[in-house]
Each structure stands twice: as C-alpha cells, then as structure tokens.
Design an enzyme around this catalytic site. Structure first.
Site, mmCIF file in Angstrom:
data_model
loop_
_atom_site.group_PDB
_atom_site.id
_atom_site.type_symbol
_atom_site.label_atom_id
_atom_site.label_comp_id
_atom_site.label_asym_id
_atom_site.label_seq_id
_atom_site.Cartn_x
_atom_site.Cartn_y
_atom_site.Cartn_z
ATOM 1 N N VAL A 1 -6.847 15.256 32.500
ATOM 2 C CA VAL A 1 -7.671 16.201 33.262
ATOM 3 C C VAL A 1 -7.027 17.591 33.252
ATOM 4 O O VAL A 1 -7.446 18.482 33.971
ATOM 5 C CB VAL A 1 -7.862 15.718 34.725
ATOM 6 C CG1 VAL A 1 -8.620 14.404 34.762
ATOM 7 C CG2 VAL A 1 -6.519 15.572 35.460
ATOM 8 N N ASP A 2 -5.992 17.761 32.397
ATOM 9 C CA ASP A 2 -5.179 18.977 32.489
ATOM 10 C C ASP A 2 -5.649 20.152 31.640
ATOM 11 O O ASP A 2 -5.107 21.262 31.757
ATOM 12 C CB ASP A 2 -3.707 18.656 32.179
ATOM 13 C CG ASP A 2 -3.499 18.013 30.798
ATOM 14 O OD1 ASP A 2 -4.299 18.279 29.885
ATOM 15 O OD2 ASP A 2 -2.517 17.253 30.638
ATOM 16 N N ASN B 1 3.485 6.104 20.690
ATOM 17 C CA ASN B 1 3.955 5.879 22.049
ATOM 18 C C ASN B 1 5.414 5.408 21.968
ATOM 19 O O ASN B 1 5.714 4.561 21.131
ATOM 20 C CB ASN B 1 3.086 4.790 22.713
ATOM 21 C CG ASN B 1 3.217 4.750 24.215
ATOM 22 O OD1 ASN B 1 4.319 4.783 24.750
ATOM 23 N ND2 ASN B 1 2.089 4.674 24.906
ATOM 24 N N HIS C 1 -12.238 11.645 32.016
ATOM 25 C CA HIS C 1 -11.895 11.573 33.445
ATOM 26 C C HIS C 1 -12.053 12.908 34.154
ATOM 27 O O HIS C 1 -11.507 13.098 35.241
ATOM 28 C CB HIS C 1 -10.466 11.042 33.614
ATOM 29 C CG HIS C 1 -10.309 9.607 33.181
ATOM 30 N ND1 HIS C 1 -9.086 9.012 32.932
ATOM 31 C CD2 HIS C 1 -11.237 8.638 32.952
ATOM 32 C CE1 HIS C 1 -9.273 7.741 32.572
ATOM 33 N NE2 HIS C 1 -10.571 7.496 32.569
ATOM 34 N N GLY D 1 -0.095 8.318 23.538
ATOM 35 C CA GLY D 1 0.406 8.590 24.890
ATOM 36 C C GLY D 1 -0.416 7.987 26.007
ATOM 37 O O GLY D 1 -0.544 8.578 27.071
ATOM 38 N N CYS E 1 -19.198 20.236 44.207
ATOM 39 C CA CYS E 1 -19.649 19.875 45.544
ATOM 40 C C CYS E 1 -19.584 18.356 45.673
ATOM 41 O O CYS E 1 -20.053 17.634 44.794
ATOM 42 C CB CYS E 1 -21.074 20.373 45.755
ATOM 43 S SG CYS E 1 -21.761 19.795 47.322
ATOM 44 N N CYS F 1 -24.445 24.216 50.266
ATOM 45 C CA CYS F 1 -24.852 23.223 51.269
ATOM 46 C C CYS F 1 -23.816 22.988 52.366
ATOM 47 O O CYS F 1 -24.076 22.247 53.316
ATOM 48 C CB CYS F 1 -25.210 21.903 50.581
ATOM 49 S SG CYS F 1 -23.778 20.961 50.060
ATOM 50 N N CYS G 1 -18.858 24.015 50.188
ATOM 51 C CA CYS G 1 -19.860 24.389 49.179
ATOM 52 C C CYS G 1 -20.668 25.585 49.687
ATOM 53 O O CYS G 1 -21.232 25.517 50.787
ATOM 54 C CB CYS G 1 -20.775 23.200 48.909
ATOM 55 S SG CYS G 1 -22.144 23.596 47.804
ATOM 56 N N GLN H 1 -8.188 11.210 28.187
ATOM 57 C CA GLN H 1 -8.265 10.746 29.572
ATOM 58 C C GLN H 1 -7.641 11.787 30.496
ATOM 59 O O GLN H 1 -7.649 11.634 31.709
ATOM 60 C CB GLN H 1 -7.485 9.433 29.723
ATOM 61 C CG GLN H 1 -8.028 8.304 28.884
ATOM 62 C CD GLN H 1 -7.024 7.153 28.805
ATOM 63 O OE1 GLN H 1 -6.972 6.297 29.687
ATOM 64 N NE2 GLN H 1 -6.229 7.123 27.765
HETATM 65 P P1 OAD Z 1 -0.006 6.070 31.978
HETATM 66 O O1 OAD Z 1 0.965 6.690 32.910
HETATM 67 O O2 OAD Z 1 -0.634 4.800 32.371
HETATM 68 O O3 OAD Z 1 0.678 5.872 30.561
HETATM 69 C C1 OAD Z 1 1.391 6.908 29.938
HETATM 70 C C2 OAD Z 1 1.861 6.428 28.580
HETATM 71 O O4 OAD Z 1 2.449 7.526 27.898
HETATM 72 C C3 OAD Z 1 2.906 5.317 28.620
HETATM 73 O O5 OAD Z 1 2.496 4.255 27.767
HETATM 74 C C4 OAD Z 1 4.177 5.991 28.103
HETATM 75 O O6 OAD Z 1 4.999 5.095 27.352
HETATM 76 C C5 OAD Z 1 3.586 7.066 27.216
HETATM 77 N N1 OAD Z 1 4.450 8.236 26.989
HETATM 78 C C6 OAD Z 1 5.351 8.804 27.831
HETATM 79 N N2 OAD Z 1 5.901 9.897 27.277
HETATM 80 C C7 OAD Z 1 5.332 10.035 26.048
HETATM 81 C C8 OAD Z 1 5.477 10.981 24.980
HETATM 82 N N3 OAD Z 1 6.312 12.014 25.080
HETATM 83 N N4 OAD Z 1 4.718 10.805 23.882
HETATM 84 C C9 OAD Z 1 3.858 9.751 23.776
HETATM 85 N N5 OAD Z 1 3.681 8.846 24.750
HETATM 86 C C10 OAD Z 1 4.400 8.976 25.870
HETATM 87 O O7 OAD Z 1 -1.115 7.207 31.685
HETATM 88 P P2 OAD Z 1 -2.570 7.047 31.046
HETATM 89 O O8 OAD Z 1 -2.593 6.000 30.005
HETATM 90 O O9 OAD Z 1 -2.999 8.419 30.669
HETATM 91 O O10 OAD Z 1 -6.963 8.082 35.469
HETATM 92 O O11 OAD Z 1 -3.408 6.568 32.299
HETATM 93 C C11 OAD Z 1 -4.778 6.406 32.178
HETATM 94 C C12 OAD Z 1 -5.470 6.837 33.438
HETATM 95 O O12 OAD Z 1 -4.863 6.217 34.567
HETATM 96 C C13 OAD Z 1 -5.356 8.319 33.748
HETATM 97 O O13 OAD Z 1 -6.323 9.105 33.067
HETATM 98 C C14 OAD Z 1 -5.584 8.351 35.230
HETATM 99 C C15 OAD Z 1 -4.734 7.173 35.642
HETATM 100 O O14 OAD Z 1 -5.093 6.562 36.844
HETATM 101 C C16 OAD Z 1 -7.637 8.805 36.372
HETATM 102 O O15 OAD Z 1 -7.095 9.655 37.057
HETATM 103 C C17 OAD Z 1 -9.079 8.464 36.455
#
Ligand code: OAD
Length: 243
Positions: free
Chosen positions: A103-104, A212, A119, A186, A127, A149, A146, A101
């Site tokens: 984007v890095d 996690n 994502h 994570g 664009c 366009c 762009c 998920q």
């Molecule tokens: P969250 O910020 O919702 O969750 C991060 C998770 O990582 C939490 O459950 C933490 O406990 C866990 N965590 C923190 N440090 C850690 C470590 N060192 N090792 C393992 N786990 C760790 O982030 P995402 O689940 O990635 O979407 O969020 C999902 C999506 O929500 C993202 O892709 C983004 C956001 O809105 C978009 O931008 C479309």
C-alpha cells in the site's frame, strides 16, 4: 549466486510476464514487513486492534493515528534497487503486469505504471461511509471528517474481513491465468486471495520464480526459488535479460 540459464532464456522470451510483490520488496527501503519476527508490524501491533472495520468503529482515532504514522514513514522512504529493476523490466515487455499487495506507492514512485494494487494505497483517503476518495480534508483532525457527509475518513486500504477491490483482483487473476512467467517477490504467500495468483499461473504452465530470503508455502511449487534480497537479486536478473 548464478542465475539458471533456462530461467533467463524463458523470462527473456515471455509474452505475458507477471510480477507479484509483497512487503519484502520495500524492506530495503526501510518500510517494515508484516510477519517477520521482531521487525514485522504484526509482531509488534495487533491487527485486530488496528486493521479491521470493527477496530475503526471502536477507536477511530487510534486507527487513524496508526495509519498516519505509517503514511509518514512511507512518504519518507525511497524506492530501492528492487523497485527500480521492476520498473526497468516493465519497459522491455509490451504485456507486463505488476501486481502488488503493498500500500506504499513505492512502485509508482520508482516509475512503474499501471500497478495493480490489491490492498489499496495508504496515501489515499476515503469516506468510511460513502467509499469515495477524498483529497482535501482538515489534517488537524483525527480522524478528519468527510466534507460531503460528515462521516469519519479512513485510509483507502483493505482491512481484515474486507473484500479486495473487485476490478484490481479481476485484472490480477486474468493476468496470472494468461501468464507464461510469474515472479513472486518478497511475500510470505500466506494471505489469500493474493497467494492464489501463482497457482493460477502454474495451472497455465507458467514458469514460477520466487525471490525471497526465506521459504514460503509457495517454495515447493516454484520452478526456481532465488534465495536473496529483492534489491540484490532483481537487478541482476534484469541485467541478465538485456544481455
Ligand atoms: P509478510 O510480512 O507476510 O512477508 C514478507 C516476506 O518478505 C517474507 O517472506 C520475508 O522473508 C520476505 N522478505 C523480507 N525481506 C526481503 C527482501 N529484502 N527481499 C525479498 N523478500 C524479503 O508480508 P506480505 O507477504 O506482503 O495485508 O503480507 C501480505 C499482506 O499481509 C499484506 O499486504 C498486508 C498483511 O496483512 C493487508 O494489509 C491487507
């Protein structure tokens, strides 16, 4: 923490392992997560102001500048032991699928290939009207326009209210449905459709392992919940596989 022997032997014998990652895997690289109290991006910034098509239409400069800040942060970050362990695991399984998920781009920079990006990727620009990727633009503008366009350019990321890339979601869903081992690393398991992937794996009878430090809505459904940081747990897990 001792890793359960059945977990290791089942993982070792996997034919179709899938790993799904979220922002937690990049936390140890210094890239902020989203929902953690204090440090998460959504604790400090309002996604409605920064990560929606409406926000971009309202204030494209604000949105572009915020993503430019994040892009700089990501470009200065280095992949950590967790990313590297996944890249190493990928080498040992012929049918390994890595879905992220994030984007890095840190998985790719750690050596992983064929990463399924649900994502988008903050390092790509497109664009806002045509949806085409644009590689060369005037970096001095905010947002740049762009060259084809004249519409404002935007980061190639999925914003709230937008569809996920069709092909990536299809590949990820198929992989989860076929998987016999599924690792969720994570991620808070709150954001759909990504959060549905481990349940597709469960339907298929896969062993589901969560890595996690905290609990998530997936925890009660996982076969194993390994409480710890990805950069610590993953290298140990991968070392055990090769023993
Ligand atoms: P969250 O910020 O919702 O969750 C991060 C998770 O990582 C939490 O459950 C933490 O406990 C866990 N965590 C923190 N440090 C850690 C470590 N060192 N090792 C393992 N786990 C760790 O982030 P995402 O689940 O990635 O979407 O969020 C999902 C999506 O929500 C993202 O892709 C983004 C956001 O809105 C978009 O931008 C479309």
């Amino acid at each position: 923490m001792d890793l359960p022997r059945t977990l290791i032997s089942t993982f070792r014998g996997a034919a179709y392992p899938v790993v799904l990652t979220g922002s937690g895997i990049s936390a140890e690289s210094g890239v902020p997560t989203f929902r953690e109290a204090q440090t998460g991006l959504w604790a400090r910034f309002d996604p409605q102001e920064l990560a929606t098509p409406e926000a971009f239409a309202r204030d494209p400069k604000l949105v572009w500048d915020w993503y430019a800040w994040r892009r700089k942060l990501v470009s200065e970050a280095q992949p950590n032991e967790g990313h590297l362990a996944i890249a190493a695991a990928q080498e040992t399984f012929p049918n390994f699928t890595l879905v992220t998920q994030n984007v890095d781009g840190l998985h790719q920079r750690s050596g992983s290939s064929g990463v399924v990006e649900l994502h988008g990727n903050i390092c790509r620009t497109m664009c806002s009207v045509e949806g085409t990727e644009v590689e060369t633009y005037n970096e001095g503008e905010s947002p740049p326009l762009c060259p084809a366009c004249g519409a404002p350019l935007r980061p190639d990321v999925v914003w709230f209210g937008e569809m996920l890339p069709y092909v990536a979601l299809g590949v990820a869903t198929e992989a989860a449905r076929r998987s016999d081992v599924f690792l969720s690393v994570g991620t808070s398991s709150l954001v759909y459709p990504a959060a549905a992937l481990p349940f597709e794996a469960i339907e298929n009878g896969a062993m589901v392992v969560e890595i996690n430090p905290g609990e998530t809505p997936l925890t009660p459904h996982a076969d194993y919940a390994l409480r710890g940081r990805a950069g610590e747990v993953l290298p140990r897990l991968i070392r055990e596989l090769s023993k």
